[in-house]
Structure formats: C-alpha cells, structure tokens
Design an enzyme around this catalytic site. Structure first.
Site, PDB file in Angstrom:
ATOM      1  CG  LEU A 111      43.355  14.312  12.776  1.00  0.00           C
ATOM      2  CD1 LEU A 111      41.987  14.925  12.653  1.00  0.00           C
ATOM      3  CD2 LEU A 111      43.418  13.341  13.945  1.00  0.00           C
ATOM      4  N   GLY A 112      44.764  13.120   8.429  1.00  0.00           N
ATOM      5  CA  GLY A 112      45.804  12.555   7.585  1.00  0.00           C
ATOM      6  C   GLY A 112      45.227  11.580   6.589  1.00  0.00           C
ATOM      7  CB  VAL A 138      42.778  -8.258  10.725  1.00  0.00           C
ATOM      8  CG1 VAL A 138      43.403  -8.634  12.049  1.00  0.00           C
ATOM      9  CG2 VAL A 138      43.805  -7.585   9.817  1.00  0.00           C
ATOM     10  CD1 TRP A 147      33.761   1.132   9.864  1.00  0.00           C
ATOM     11  CD2 TRP A 147      35.537   1.782  11.050  1.00  0.00           C
ATOM     12  NE1 TRP A 147      34.211   2.323   9.338  1.00  0.00           N
ATOM     13  CE2 TRP A 147      35.289   2.746  10.048  1.00  0.00           C
ATOM     14  CE3 TRP A 147      36.612   2.002  11.933  1.00  0.00           C
ATOM     15  CZ2 TRP A 147      36.079   3.891   9.894  1.00  0.00           C
ATOM     16  CZ3 TRP A 147      37.393   3.135  11.772  1.00  0.00           C
ATOM     17  CH2 TRP A 147      37.123   4.057  10.773  1.00  0.00           C
ATOM     18  CD  GLU A 206      46.116   8.377   7.997  1.00  0.00           C
ATOM     19  OE1 GLU A 206      46.105   7.656   6.986  1.00  0.00           O
ATOM     20  OE2 GLU A 206      45.083   8.824   8.533  1.00  0.00           O
ATOM     21  CB  THR A 224      40.389  -6.731  14.726  1.00  0.00           C
ATOM     22  OG1 THR A 224      40.136  -7.070  13.348  1.00  0.00           O
ATOM     23  CG2 THR A 224      41.846  -6.345  14.872  1.00  0.00           C
ATOM     24  CB  ALA A 246      28.385  -1.393  14.001  1.00  0.00           C
ATOM     25  CG  HIS A 254      39.610   2.780   8.839  1.00  0.00           C
ATOM     26  ND1 HIS A 254      39.141   3.485   7.765  1.00  0.00           N
ATOM     27  CD2 HIS A 254      40.650   3.492   9.347  1.00  0.00           C
ATOM     28  CE1 HIS A 254      39.862   4.600   7.628  1.00  0.00           C
ATOM     29  NE2 HIS A 254      40.791   4.623   8.574  1.00  0.00           N
ATOM     30  CG  ASP A 273      39.934  -5.781  10.388  1.00  0.00           C
ATOM     31  OD1 ASP A 273      39.525  -6.951  10.208  1.00  0.00           O
ATOM     32  OD2 ASP A 273      40.407  -5.392  11.472  1.00  0.00           O
TER      33      ASP A 273
HETATM   34 ZN   LIG Z   1      42.520   5.636   8.481  1.00  0.00          ZN
END
Ligand SMILES: [Zn+2]
Length: 294
Positions: free
Chosen positions: A165-166, A229, A217, A206, A232, A236, A215, A227
């Site tokens: 997708l990107g 962060v 996970w 993106e 969040t 898994a 991401h 991530d």
């Molecule tokens: Zn991504």
C-alpha cells in the site's frame, strides 16, 4: 464466473521497515542521525515536553503522480481528497475518533500539523509497477526526483506491486529519496481509491513513519519489539481488517492491542487515532531532523 480484478488490495502491507533496514545498511550517516533523534526524543520524554502546546505548522506538500495508464494519472480532485483527509487526521478532527474505546479516549491527540498542496507533478512511465526500492524517486529509473525535500513533504503516487500500500523514509536519510510513496489504489477517498483503503489512512500511516513513528507492535513476531512509545500497549503483532475490541496479547489485558491506532495494519475505517506520546515523537522529528519543513 466474474474474474477477480487484478491488483485488488486484500490487507494492509507497508514497506517502510524493509526500506528502513536497507537504508541503515547503506548509509552510516543515516544510522547516526536516527540515533541522535532517538536521544532527543528520549530527553524530551523525560522533560515531559507538552506537544499539545506546540505551534500549529503547515507542511507544504508536493504530490508526484507517476503513471503508466490513464487511470493511474489520478485527478486533482482525488489529490485534494487526500489532503483533506490528512487535515482531519493530523488535527484529531476526524469524526470516527469518537469510536476510540473509553480507556484510551484521553490519549487521542492532535498532531497540530496541517498539509497544504503546493505542487503536483505528473510523470508518464513505462514501468508497470514499483516497489519499496526507491526507483520511483529517480527519472532514470522511470520516476521523478523529489522537489526540495528539505522544505517540502514529497508524496509519490504510483502503482505498487506485491500488494504494497505504501512506504516511507524515516527522518535523517538521504535527500534524494526522502518522502512517502503511496499506491494509487490507496490514495485519497475518491477515484481509484479502493475500499477498505479509501479513507486516506495509508498516507496518514506512512507520514507517521516519515515523522519517525514505528508500527505499534514493534516489528517483531513476538512480544519483544517496541515502538519506543510508552502510551501504546505492548502487543504481539499486526492486526488486520476490522478487529473486535479487545484483542489481548502479550499480557496486555484488559484493554489489549491498540489496533485502532494509525500505526497498526487495520483497514482504513478501523484506525482513527494517534496517542500523546506518538505526537511527542512526531513533533520532536519536526523540530530537529525535519526542521526545514516548519
Ligand atoms: Zn508502516
């Protein structure tokens, strides 16, 4: 029997981490820039930097359409529909944020970034599709170079192979390839945009990478990845489609995975929020490695 349409996108697939690993291998300076940015982000987190008070910035945006067929040469209206979607998502002004589960409602955060279309380029190519190898970013390989990438966010819209997708380049990388690439079937909200990727969220996701988000996970097939962060939950792996809340992994009950976060792999209608700490991370990238944009 109806023939299945070629190129149908079944589930989210993003090439950002693959491109990232390649760049880290090839450019030691990029690795160093990423480490510096991580250090700055860490310090700001400890200082409890309040990103909610950051000034509203307008990101000048260039859209580079690279097409082989007339269908792929998407309309100005479709480009504008993507900019409009970004301006909702990056201001937490998207109505669907109200679907955020109650325990996380207080985390839904405004990035305080707006996107203004500055320029559209249109390039006819002989290539049937591209992948995350950056060939779309060079004239000699069937694409077009970015326009002033220090001061403009460059988006390329083109056919991408392999169900991609990107993908995006993280901050601190080479100028010649800096920006975000989006499949023309997942760009904007009208025209060639295909459900369930027709709410503009591939670009939202993106551009999150472009501003240094990972991401949720942590890109490992178990509970060990992060991530980087704090707000969040550890989880898994990627979530796809439109999951039912809660989905518990990695002892993250009772609330489970934050699959409605823009940085998961869910369908466009199933993702609708960034968190406070993700915004801190993005704003730190904007203020340092990407300060030319502001
Ligand atoms: Zn991504």
């Amino acid at each position: 029997m109806a023939k299945k349409k070629a190129g149908k996108l079944v589930r989210r697939s993003c090439g950002a981490m693959a491109a990232h690993m390649m760049l880290l291998e090839r450019y030691p300076a990029f690795r160093a820039a990423q480490m510096r940015l991580e250090g700055t982000t860490e310090r700001r987190t400890q200082m409890r930097f309040d990103a909610a008070k950051a000034k509203l910035v307008t990101i000048k945006t260039v859209v580079n359409v690279v097409y082989k067929t007339p269908e792929q040469n998407i309309s100005d209206a479709q480009i504008n529909s993507q900019i409009a979607a970004l301006n909702k998502d990056y201001r937490a002004a998207n109505p669907d944020r109200n679907q955020t589960p109650t325990p996380w409602k207080g985390l839904v955060s405004d990035v305080r970034m707006e996107f203004k279309l500055a320029k559209v380029t249109r390039t006819k190519t002989t290539k049937s599709s591209f992948t995350s190898d950056d060939l779309v970013k060079k004239a000699s390989t069937g694409g077009i170079a970015p326009f002033q990438p220090k001061t403009y966010l460059n988006l390329w819209v083109c056919p991408l192979g392999g169900g991609l997708l990107g993908y995006a380049q993280f901050p601190g990388g080479p100028q010649a390839t800096d920006g975000v690439v989006i499949n023309y079937l997942a760009f904007g909200t009208i025209g060639t945009a295909q459900a369930p990727f027709n709410k503009g969220r591939t670009a939202t996701h993106e551009i999150g990478h472009y501003f240094n988000l990972r991401h949720i996970w942590g890109d490992t097939p178990d509970c060990s990845g992060s991530d980087m962060v704090a707000d969040t939950p550890n989880c898994a792996g990627a979530n796809f489609g439109t999951p039912t809340w809660p989905h518990i992994t990695c002892n993250n009950g009772p609330n489970g995975d934050m699959f409605m976060n823009y940085m998961d792999y869910t369908d466009d209608p199933a993702m609708f929020m960034f968190t406070t700490q993700q915004v801190l991370r993005m704003r730190t990238a904007l203020d340092s490695a990407r300060s030319g944009l502001a």
